[in-house]
Each structure stands twice: as C-alpha cells, then as structure tokens.
Motif scaffolding. Sequence first.
Motif, PDB file in Angstrom:
ATOM      1  N   VAL A  73     -20.266  36.365  99.787  1.00  0.00           N
ATOM      2  CA  VAL A  73     -20.540  34.985 100.216  1.00  0.00           C
ATOM      3  C   VAL A  73     -21.626  35.032 101.301  1.00  0.00           C
ATOM      4  N   GLY A  74     -22.752  34.354 101.010  1.00  0.00           N
ATOM      5  CA  GLY A  74     -23.879  34.342 101.952  1.00  0.00           C
ATOM      6  C   GLY A  74     -25.077  35.032 101.329  1.00  0.00           C
ATOM      7  N   ALA A  75     -26.026  34.225 100.795  1.00  0.00           N
ATOM      8  CA  ALA A  75     -27.216  34.776 100.115  1.00  0.00           C
ATOM      9  C   ALA A  75     -28.392  34.752 101.075  1.00  0.00           C
ATOM     10  N   GLY A  76     -28.188  35.336 102.267  1.00  0.00           N
ATOM     11  CA  GLY A  76     -29.249  35.380 103.264  1.00  0.00           C
ATOM     12  C   GLY A  76     -29.833  36.781 103.365  1.00  0.00           C
ATOM     13  N   ASN A  77     -30.356  37.114 104.545  1.00  0.00           N
ATOM     14  CA  ASN A  77     -30.975  38.432 104.750  1.00  0.00           C
ATOM     15  C   ASN A  77     -29.991  39.564 104.532  1.00  0.00           C
ATOM     16  N   LEU A  78     -28.828  39.456 105.161  1.00  0.00           N
ATOM     17  CA  LEU A  78     -27.840  40.530 105.053  1.00  0.00           C
ATOM     18  C   LEU A  78     -27.353  40.630 103.613  1.00  0.00           C
ATOM     19  N   GLY A  79     -27.071  39.489 102.989  1.00  0.00           N
ATOM     20  CA  GLY A  79     -26.630  39.480 101.598  1.00  0.00           C
ATOM     21  C   GLY A  79     -27.641  40.178 100.700  1.00  0.00           C
ATOM     22  N   ASP A 104     -23.249  30.607  97.888  1.00  0.00           N
ATOM     23  CA  ASP A 104     -23.907  30.025  99.067  1.00  0.00           C
ATOM     24  C   ASP A 104     -23.661  28.519  99.051  1.00  0.00           C
ATOM     25  N   ASN A 105     -23.907  27.862 100.208  1.00  0.00           N
ATOM     26  CA  ASN A 105     -23.715  26.396 100.238  1.00  0.00           C
ATOM     27  C   ASN A 105     -25.037  25.653 100.379  1.00  0.00           C
ATOM     28  N   ASN A 106     -26.131  26.410 100.328  1.00  0.00           N
ATOM     29  CA  ASN A 106     -27.459  25.802 100.495  1.00  0.00           C
ATOM     30  C   ASN A 106     -28.003  25.429  99.119  1.00  0.00           C
ATOM     31  N   SER A 164     -20.159  30.616 112.584  1.00  0.00           N
ATOM     32  CA  SER A 164     -19.585  29.261 112.584  1.00  0.00           C
ATOM     33  C   SER A 164     -18.954  28.901 111.241  1.00  0.00           C
ATOM     34  N   ALA A 165     -19.386  29.536 110.150  1.00  0.00           N
ATOM     35  CA  ALA A 165     -18.875  29.190 108.817  1.00  0.00           C
ATOM     36  C   ALA A 165     -17.835  30.182 108.317  1.00  0.00           C
ATOM     37  N   ALA A 166     -17.673  31.304 109.036  1.00  0.00           N
ATOM     38  CA  ALA A 166     -16.879  32.416 108.506  1.00  0.00           C
ATOM     39  C   ALA A 166     -15.409  32.076 108.283  1.00  0.00           C
ATOM     40  N   THR A 192     -13.967  29.130 107.634  1.00  0.00           N
ATOM     41  CA  THR A 192     -13.851  28.241 106.473  1.00  0.00           C
ATOM     42  C   THR A 192     -13.978  29.047 105.181  1.00  0.00           C
ATOM     43  N   VAL A 193     -14.954  29.948 105.171  1.00  0.00           N
ATOM     44  CA  VAL A 193     -15.167  30.776 103.978  1.00  0.00           C
ATOM     45  C   VAL A 193     -13.962  31.680 103.746  1.00  0.00           C
ATOM     46  N   ALA A 194     -13.417  32.252 104.811  1.00  0.00           N
ATOM     47  CA  ALA A 194     -12.242  33.135 104.665  1.00  0.00           C
ATOM     48  C   ALA A 194     -11.073  32.371 104.055  1.00  0.00           C
ATOM     49  N   ASN A 213     -15.820  41.684 106.752  1.00  0.00           N
ATOM     50  CA  ASN A 213     -16.408  40.589 107.522  1.00  0.00           C
ATOM     51  C   ASN A 213     -17.563  41.074 108.391  1.00  0.00           C
ATOM     52  N   PHE A 214     -18.775  40.587 108.118  1.00  0.00           N
ATOM     53  CA  PHE A 214     -19.948  40.937 108.928  1.00  0.00           C
ATOM     54  C   PHE A 214     -20.215  39.903 110.015  1.00  0.00           C
ATOM     55  N   ALA A 215     -19.587  38.732 109.927  1.00  0.00           N
ATOM     56  CA  ALA A 215     -19.859  37.682 110.918  1.00  0.00           C
ATOM     57  C   ALA A 215     -19.167  38.044 112.230  1.00  0.00           C
ATOM     58  N   PRO A 216     -19.878  37.854 113.369  1.00  0.00           N
ATOM     59  CA  PRO A 216     -19.301  38.251 114.667  1.00  0.00           C
ATOM     60  C   PRO A 216     -18.241  37.269 115.153  1.00  0.00           C
ATOM     61  N   THR A 217     -17.096  37.272 114.477  1.00  0.00           N
ATOM     62  CA  THR A 217     -16.004  36.399 114.873  1.00  0.00           C
ATOM     63  C   THR A 217     -14.707  36.975 114.306  1.00  0.00           C
ATOM     64  N   ASN A 265     -13.656  44.393 110.055  1.00  0.00           N
ATOM     65  CA  ASN A 265     -14.844  43.825 110.694  1.00  0.00           C
ATOM     66  C   ASN A 265     -15.912  44.883 110.869  1.00  0.00           C
ATOM     67  N   VAL A 266     -17.137  44.518 110.535  1.00  0.00           N
ATOM     68  CA  VAL A 266     -18.262  45.441 110.719  1.00  0.00           C
ATOM     69  C   VAL A 266     -19.171  44.857 111.778  1.00  0.00           C
ATOM     70  N   SER A 267     -19.444  45.651 112.836  1.00  0.00           N
ATOM     71  CA  SER A 267     -20.375  45.151 113.842  1.00  0.00           C
ATOM     72  C   SER A 267     -21.311  46.262 114.242  1.00  0.00           C
ATOM     73  N   ALA A 325     -34.383  42.079 109.075  1.00  0.00           N
ATOM     74  CA  ALA A 325     -34.370  40.643 109.417  1.00  0.00           C
ATOM     75  C   ALA A 325     -32.974  40.207 109.864  1.00  0.00           C
ATOM     76  N   ALA A 326     -31.936  40.716 109.179  1.00  0.00           N
ATOM     77  CA  ALA A 326     -30.560  40.353 109.561  1.00  0.00           C
ATOM     78  C   ALA A 326     -30.231  40.909 110.939  1.00  0.00           C
ATOM     79  N   LEU A 327     -30.746  42.092 111.262  1.00  0.00           N
ATOM     80  CA  LEU A 327     -30.450  42.706 112.567  1.00  0.00           C
ATOM     81  C   LEU A 327     -31.157  41.953 113.684  1.00  0.00           C
ATOM     82  N   TYR A 366     -29.420  38.696 114.649  1.00  0.00           N
ATOM     83  CA  TYR A 366     -28.010  38.789 115.049  1.00  0.00           C
ATOM     84  C   TYR A 366     -27.809  38.118 116.399  1.00  0.00           C
ATOM     85  N   PRO A 367     -26.823  37.224 116.523  1.00  0.00           N
ATOM     86  CA  PRO A 367     -26.738  36.382 117.723  1.00  0.00           C
ATOM     87  C   PRO A 367     -26.375  37.099 119.009  1.00  0.00           C
ATOM     88  N   ASN A 368     -25.584  38.189 118.983  1.00  0.00           N
ATOM     89  CA  ASN A 368     -25.018  38.687 120.240  1.00  0.00           C
ATOM     90  C   ASN A 368     -25.819  39.779 120.917  1.00  0.00           C
TER      91      ASN A 368
END
Lengths: 207, 207
Positions: free
Chosen positions: A85-91, A112-114, A152-154, A156-158, A171-175, A187-189, B92-94, B97-99
Amino acid sequence: RVPIPTLERLATYLRVLLDLNEGGVETISSQEMEHYSGISAAQFRKDLSYFGEFGKPGVGYSVPQLIECIERILHIDQEQPILLVGAGNLGAALVGYPNFRAHRFRIAAVFDNNFVKIGRPFGELVIEDIARLKEVNAQIGAKLAIIAVPASAAQTVADMLVEAGITGILNFAPTVLKVPPHVFVRNVSFLQELAVLSYHVAEGTEI
Amino acid sequence: RVPIPTLERLATYLRVLLDLNEGGVETISSQEMEHYSGISAAQFRKDLSYFGEFGKPGVGYSVPQLIECIERILHIDQEQPILLVGAGNLGAALVGYPNFRAHRFRIAAVFDNNFVKIGRPFGELVIEDIARLKEVNAQIGAKLAIIAVPASAAQTVADMLVEAGITGILNFAPTVLKVPPHVFVRNVSFLQELAVLSYHVAEGTEI
Ligand SMILES: NC(=O)c1ccc[n+]([C@@H]2O[C@H](COP(=O)([O-])OP(=O)(O)OC[C@H]3O[C@@H](n4cnc5c(N)ncnc54)[C@H](O)[C@@H]3O)[C@@H](O)[C@H]2O)c1
Ligand SMILES: NC(=O)c1ccc[n+]([C@@H]2O[C@H](COP(=O)([O-])OP(=O)(O)OC[C@H]3O[C@@H](n4cnc5c(N)ncnc54)[C@H](O)[C@@H]3O)[C@@H](O)[C@H]2O)c1
C-alpha cells in the motif's frame, strides 16, 4: 522459537545461497559463506547445528539442501503473495528490488488513494484503488502486507488491511500502529539503523 | 558496550520523545511510553536503569532530560552530516523522510553518476556528480554515508566513500561490501524483515 538475530542471519545465508544456486554452485564451505555473507564461519556452523547436521568435513555443505532447510525453518517454502500500500518513492524502490522472487515473496497487488496514480502501471502491476482492497484480497488471499504511506495515513490503512484478512504488516511509516492481538507488525526505521551505525562509529566497536 | 537490541529500542524511545517534546509535553510515564512506542513499560524501565536513575515515582520521567541522556549515549548530541549516494526511488524516499532533522542527522549532499540527473534539485539539495565526492566531502567533513545504488555499483561507491574519509556506511544494496577494518557497514534488507515477519505469522509467536 528461533531468536530474531538468528532469523535475520538465516535470511542473509538464504540470499547468498539463492545467488550461488542461480550461478550453478553445488557446495559451499563455511569460509566461503563468511566471504559472501560477512558473518563469521564459526557463527554459520553454530547456526546450522541448531537445526541438525548438514556438512561433511572436507566436502562442505550442499547448497540446494541448505536452501530447502532454511526455507522450511522460515516457513517460506511456499510462494507468498504480498500486498503493497503506497505507490510512492519507497513503494517504487520496493517493487524494483531484485531478490524478491528468489525468496518466494511476490508483490501481488499495489494500492494507492491518489486518483492520478490509480490505473497506472507500477513495475509489473497496475495501481489499484485502496477502496477495493478487501475485494481484491478476497481473490489473492495474501496474509502479509507492506505499508509505505505517510505516517498520517498509516493507521487507517492498517485497519483496512486487518479487515481484509492480513495478519502480518511490515510498517515503514514512522508511527506505532494499533492492531488486534492476532496481527503482527514489524516496524522498519532506517533512522534507527543510522543511530546504531553512528554509535558504533563513535565507539569504534565491532557491529 | 550497549547491545544492539537495546540501541534499537533507545532510538525508538528517542523518536517518541522528540515528537512529544515538539508537542510541548514535559513528562512521560512508562505506561505512556509503552502506548507510544509499542515497547513494554517494564522493558522501558529496565533500559533506563542501565544508564542511571531518571524518573520520580508518581511524577514520571522528564522528556527533555531523557532526550539529552539518550542522545549522549547514542553519540548523536552533535549534528551529523550524512552523504547519500544514489538519487533514485530509494534515495528520494530517504530524503523525504520526516524525522531526519529531529535525530540531528542531516543529508548534506546527494551524489549520482547519471548526467541527466546531475545538477537537478533533489529535496532541498542539488544532485552532485559522484566524481566530485572527495572534493565535496573535504568541505562537509561527513563520517557517515548511505548507499542507495544498484548492487552492481555498490562496491565501487563504497571504495570511493572510504577514500573520501567515510567511516560508517548504511548499505541498502543487496550485496556484501568489502571495506578496511576501521570502516563500519550496516546492511539493511527489507527482505530479511519480511522473512522474520513471515516466520512470526506462521508460528503465531510474539515478535
Ligand atoms: N522506515 C524507513 O526507513 C523509511 C524510509 C523512507 C521513507 N519512509 C516512509 O515511507 C512512507 C512512504 O514514503 P515515500 O517517500 O514513498 O512517500 P510518497 O509520498 O512518495 O508516497 C506515499 C504514497 O502513499 C499514498 N497514500 C497516501 N495516503 C494513502 C492512503 N490512505 N491509502 C493509500 N495510499 C495512500 C500517496 O498517494 C503516495 O503515492 C512515508 O511514511 C515515509 O516516512 C520510511
Ligand atoms: N534494502 C532494502 O530494503 C531495499 C529496498 C529497496 C531497494 N533497495 C536497493 O536500493 C538500491 C536503490 O534502489 P532504487 O529503487 O532507488 O534504484 P534506482 O535505479 O531508482 O536508483 C539508483 C540510482 O543510483 C544511481 N547510480 C547507479 N550507479 C551509480 C554510481 N556508480 N555512482 C552513483 N550513482 C549511481 C542511478 O543513476 C540511480 O539514480 C538498489 O540496490 C535496490 O536493490 C534496497
């Protein structure tokens, strides 16, 4: 229960073995494994004894046999579909990763939701509307999913993934995600990785 | 020497504390830390006792004091410039990254060898030619670098980084790097993360 550091090493050995297998290599010594994996020969022998004897002294270990055994231990002897979920840079970086197939993981669908992105090609896939997650996974039957959306969307997606029958989330989102007890989240950070690296560089210690 | 699993937890606590600090929160209890970090209150108290007492029973722990202490332990109390090599999807994803800032890491320069990309904006930076790595780092003085190039290019890039004075490398490329003994490499592989996740889902065990 195999301890996590051992699991991580097994996954590293598996990547090396799968590469060698593709190159037609039949056997490997523990010294060669050290050279290819960066993990000491002694640690490799110790890890393998955990699961029963494999090598013949002087001959080395059978590559196909080791692959089969590690895949069985890690329960990845069957092909596993994964939802992204998430067709952005990381995806895009995840879909393009070379070793996916070899580990028998397959990104089976990307959401994706875009609306600008939905319907567009993404690697070998086409981006699906997140609203159709449950319907699409009813066909695929995936148990594992990757979250690569903004923090912010993680959550809801979960929630949507759990409702669609997913029981393991990378989970790659920092939350921190809140999920029911039967669902596992890892969680991957990479900031944590940087912090650990910077500690070792400052201390001058072995990693 | 702090064990790696403890370091990773400290980095997680730090991210939570930095977010709370930005929100103006002064103190935190171990239960609140459990809620925000996903790590048990008992483990949090145990980790802190490792480094000396902090909390007052009934009052909780001081957020600014904890931040200062963890940053000192992890040696990230000074701002650290980081070099990034590879201005692709992962790069680009790195950069996005917000934090980053909060952990006092700063991507100070990004390099690529693709002439179409060199000179283009990339986040707040401009993509530099990898051939100028040594010259650019002579100005910046970074010790840490991230490799986000294809596996086939990773060793060449690592050699250039070592020559430019880098002593810590975060490697995302799926290959084992050979570096001199004074250089530390930490490999990140999300396939290993997937393998560990899939093992826990199949076994139904606690992560
Ligand atoms: N853990 C790590 O090491 C690491 C490294 C880099 C980035 N990240 C994180 O990964 C995430 C993705 O980063 P990126 O650079 O690819 O961001 P991005 O903005 O390029 O991509 C995010 C994608 O998610 C989509 N999206 C947003 N809300 C959605 C929703 N509700 N449902 C479905 N799709 C939705 C967007 O449309 C976009 O295509 C971010 O949370 C980022 O912080 C983590
Ligand atoms: N470890 C993980 O979890 C993970 C996840 C996704 C991708 N990856 C890996 O990260 C790397 C980057 O992936 P991506 O999707 O961003 O790829 P990409 O092709 O989008 O980007 C790679 C960039 O590196 C540049 N490059 C190539 N050779 C170079 C050299 N010698 N010097 C400087 N720059 C050079 C290219 O021009 C390109 O801009 C790959 O090795 C990929 O396998 C790792």
